[in-house]
Design a protein around this motif. Sequence first.
Motif, mmCIF file in Angstrom:
data_model
loop_
_atom_site.group_PDB
_atom_site.id
_atom_site.type_symbol
_atom_site.label_atom_id
_atom_site.label_comp_id
_atom_site.label_asym_id
_atom_site.label_seq_id
_atom_site.Cartn_x
_atom_site.Cartn_y
_atom_site.Cartn_z
ATOM 1 N N ILE A 74 -89.764 3.993 -46.379
ATOM 2 C CA ILE A 74 -88.960 5.200 -46.574
ATOM 3 C C ILE A 74 -88.996 5.642 -48.033
ATOM 4 O O ILE A 74 -89.139 6.838 -48.336
ATOM 5 N N LEU A 75 -88.904 4.697 -48.961
ATOM 6 C CA LEU A 75 -88.950 5.041 -50.384
ATOM 7 C C LEU A 75 -90.297 5.642 -50.770
ATOM 8 O O LEU A 75 -90.366 6.589 -51.561
ATOM 9 N N ILE A 76 -91.372 5.100 -50.216
ATOM 10 C CA ILE A 76 -92.702 5.660 -50.495
ATOM 11 C C ILE A 76 -92.820 7.071 -49.944
ATOM 12 O O ILE A 76 -93.341 7.983 -50.611
ATOM 13 N N TYR A 77 -92.326 7.268 -48.717
ATOM 14 C CA TYR A 77 -92.348 8.614 -48.129
ATOM 15 C C TYR A 77 -91.528 9.590 -48.975
ATOM 16 O O TYR A 77 -91.983 10.702 -49.285
ATOM 17 N N LEU A 78 -90.316 9.167 -49.355
ATOM 18 C CA LEU A 78 -89.447 10.042 -50.144
ATOM 19 C C LEU A 78 -90.065 10.346 -51.501
ATOM 20 O O LEU A 78 -89.947 11.471 -52.008
ATOM 21 N N GLY A 79 -90.748 9.361 -52.099
ATOM 22 C CA GLY A 79 -91.335 9.574 -53.411
ATOM 23 C C GLY A 79 -92.569 10.457 -53.390
ATOM 24 O O GLY A 79 -92.672 11.417 -54.155
ATOM 25 N N VAL A 80 -93.487 10.159 -52.485
ATOM 26 C CA VAL A 80 -94.764 10.876 -52.457
ATOM 27 C C VAL A 80 -94.646 12.236 -51.782
ATOM 28 O O VAL A 80 -95.130 13.252 -52.310
ATOM 29 N N ILE A 81 -93.993 12.281 -50.628
ATOM 30 C CA ILE A 81 -93.929 13.519 -49.842
ATOM 31 C C ILE A 81 -92.712 14.375 -50.201
ATOM 32 O O ILE A 81 -92.849 15.496 -50.682
ATOM 33 N N ALA A 82 -91.507 13.830 -49.964
ATOM 34 C CA ALA A 82 -90.290 14.625 -50.159
ATOM 35 C C ALA A 82 -90.090 15.037 -51.614
ATOM 36 O O ALA A 82 -89.713 16.175 -51.902
ATOM 37 N N SER A 83 -90.347 14.104 -52.549
ATOM 38 C CA SER A 83 -90.180 14.433 -53.971
ATOM 39 C C SER A 83 -91.461 14.988 -54.576
ATOM 40 O O SER A 83 -91.460 16.072 -55.155
ATOM 41 N N GLY A 84 -92.556 14.241 -54.468
ATOM 42 C CA GLY A 84 -93.798 14.663 -55.111
ATOM 43 C C GLY A 84 -94.268 16.026 -54.656
ATOM 44 O O GLY A 84 -94.300 16.989 -55.436
ATOM 45 N N ASP A 88 -80.024 -0.538 -54.114
ATOM 46 C CA ASP A 88 -79.383 0.038 -55.292
ATOM 47 C C ASP A 88 -79.760 1.508 -55.450
ATOM 48 O O ASP A 88 -80.946 1.861 -55.429
ATOM 49 N N ALA A 89 -78.746 2.359 -55.597
ATOM 50 C CA ALA A 89 -78.979 3.800 -55.654
ATOM 51 C C ALA A 89 -79.879 4.183 -56.820
ATOM 52 O O ALA A 89 -80.786 5.010 -56.676
ATOM 53 N N TRP A 90 -79.662 3.577 -57.990
ATOM 54 C CA TRP A 90 -80.458 3.948 -59.156
ATOM 55 C C TRP A 90 -81.895 3.457 -59.051
ATOM 56 O O TRP A 90 -82.814 4.109 -59.547
ATOM 57 N N PHE A 91 -82.095 2.322 -58.360
ATOM 58 C CA PHE A 91 -83.478 1.891 -58.133
ATOM 59 C C PHE A 91 -84.175 2.864 -57.187
ATOM 60 O O PHE A 91 -85.354 3.194 -57.391
ATOM 61 N N SER A 92 -83.469 3.302 -56.145
ATOM 62 C CA SER A 92 -84.037 4.278 -55.210
ATOM 63 C C SER A 92 -84.445 5.549 -55.933
ATOM 64 O O SER A 92 -85.521 6.105 -55.682
ATOM 65 N N VAL A 93 -83.574 6.001 -56.823
ATOM 66 C CA VAL A 93 -83.870 7.199 -57.612
ATOM 67 C C VAL A 93 -85.098 6.961 -58.479
ATOM 68 O O VAL A 93 -86.013 7.789 -58.528
ATOM 69 N N TRP A 94 -85.119 5.816 -59.169
ATOM 70 C CA TRP A 94 -86.211 5.535 -60.112
ATOM 71 C C TRP A 94 -87.554 5.425 -59.403
ATOM 72 O O TRP A 94 -88.533 6.039 -59.836
ATOM 73 N N ILE A 95 -87.634 4.641 -58.329
ATOM 74 C CA ILE A 95 -88.920 4.444 -57.653
ATOM 75 C C ILE A 95 -89.397 5.733 -57.005
ATOM 76 O O ILE A 95 -90.599 6.030 -56.974
ATOM 77 N N ARG A 96 -88.463 6.530 -56.507
ATOM 78 C CA ARG A 96 -88.832 7.804 -55.877
ATOM 79 C C ARG A 96 -89.455 8.748 -56.896
ATOM 80 O O ARG A 96 -90.506 9.362 -56.639
ATOM 81 N N GLY A 131 -90.032 14.136 -67.293
ATOM 82 C CA GLY A 131 -88.650 14.303 -67.754
ATOM 83 C C GLY A 131 -87.655 13.671 -66.799
ATOM 84 O O GLY A 131 -86.701 12.999 -67.216
ATOM 85 N N ALA A 132 -87.889 13.869 -65.499
ATOM 86 C CA ALA A 132 -87.006 13.283 -64.494
ATOM 87 C C ALA A 132 -87.073 11.762 -64.540
ATOM 88 O O ALA A 132 -86.052 11.074 -64.382
ATOM 89 N N LEU A 133 -88.283 11.219 -64.758
ATOM 90 C CA LEU A 133 -88.464 9.769 -64.804
ATOM 91 C C LEU A 133 -87.746 9.158 -66.004
ATOM 92 O O LEU A 133 -87.168 8.067 -65.902
ATOM 93 N N ILE A 134 -87.773 9.838 -67.127
ATOM 94 C CA ILE A 134 -87.060 9.345 -68.315
ATOM 95 C C ILE A 134 -85.565 9.264 -68.023
ATOM 96 O O ILE A 134 -84.896 8.267 -68.320
ATOM 97 N N ALA A 135 -85.019 10.327 -67.400
ATOM 98 C CA ALA A 135 -83.590 10.347 -67.061
ATOM 99 C C ALA A 135 -83.250 9.249 -66.061
ATOM 100 O O ALA A 135 -82.239 8.548 -66.196
ATOM 101 N N ALA A 136 -84.106 9.068 -65.048
ATOM 102 C CA ALA A 136 -83.865 8.043 -64.034
ATOM 103 C C ALA A 136 -83.965 6.642 -64.624
ATOM 104 O O ALA A 136 -83.213 5.738 -64.237
ATOM 105 N N SER A 137 -84.888 6.445 -65.553
ATOM 106 C CA SER A 137 -85.055 5.137 -66.191
ATOM 107 C C SER A 137 -83.819 4.767 -66.998
ATOM 108 O O SER A 137 -83.346 3.618 -66.958
ATOM 109 N N ILE A 138 -83.286 5.739 -67.725
ATOM 110 C CA ILE A 138 -82.056 5.493 -68.491
ATOM 111 C C ILE A 138 -80.909 5.154 -67.541
ATOM 112 O O ILE A 138 -80.131 4.223 -67.787
#
Length: 287
Positions: free
Chosen positions: A207-217, A27-35, A180-187
């Motif tokens: 991949i989600l962990i990599y995208l969340g910690v490295i690519a996003s964080g 799910d795209a929105w779950f990917s966004v949220w967890i990232r 702020g991004a997390l609030i928007a993603a949660s909604i």
Amino acid sequence: MPLLLLVTVVWAFSFSLIGVYLSGQVDAWFSVWIRIALATLVFLPFLRFKNLSFQLAVKLMLIGAIQLGMMYGFYYQSFLYLSVPAVLLFTVLTPMYVTLFNDLMDKHLNWQFFITASLATVGAIAIRYQHIDGNFIRGLLMVQGANISFALGQVAYKRLVEKQVAHIPQKSFFGWFFIGALIAASIGYLLWGHSDKLPQTSVQWGILIYLGVIASGWGYFAFNKGATQVNVGALAIINNLLIPAGILVNLVIWNHNADVLRLSIGGIIILFALVINQKLSKLFTKA
């Protein structure tokens, strides 16, 4: 500039990882949220509440909600309608949006944006001129929504930091950006997410962990920090370096059967739009 170039290399792989392993499967929105949630966890330990006023914290949260929350919402949806190279090519308008929003905030509008944006759109259509349908148009609009969100966030963050918090280490307040991004993603996930399409394999979770910690964080902190170290012109240009890097990674590793000729024709038209934009910018400046 070296910091921005390093982030570009890291992000070049993100497009293909999403398009190949996550799009249509998770799910795209779950990917966004967890990232974003993982990126938030990375920066929470560095957050210093005494360094920043409540008003500035709210501004950073709004910027994060736009640049990351809204952008990811559009961005992940675009992969449902477009190939990875097409998504990358359509991000070519981001530098123009960066310039446009900076001009608007300076109360000075360069009208050449609309000319070059139209030409770049022609280049986008050239990539799929035989298969223009509702899905293609939706994908194109989704990418532009992501481009606008990303560009607006870049400019807003750069101006806020340079004018109001340049004396404070950025890692001590960047957590507000992710909150702020997390609030928007949660909604977004609560409204449009689907709990029946969660990650099923260790590869998808990895991949989600990599995208969340490295690519996003790390990536968004490094990119926004780098944005405060260069002028708006250089920031606009660096946005487009991601396009050839991302397409090269996708074609070499994953997408050997892509229509390289059509991508090249559309890409040339879009790049020509950038040249026209540069020429018109100089002309309008002289005028």
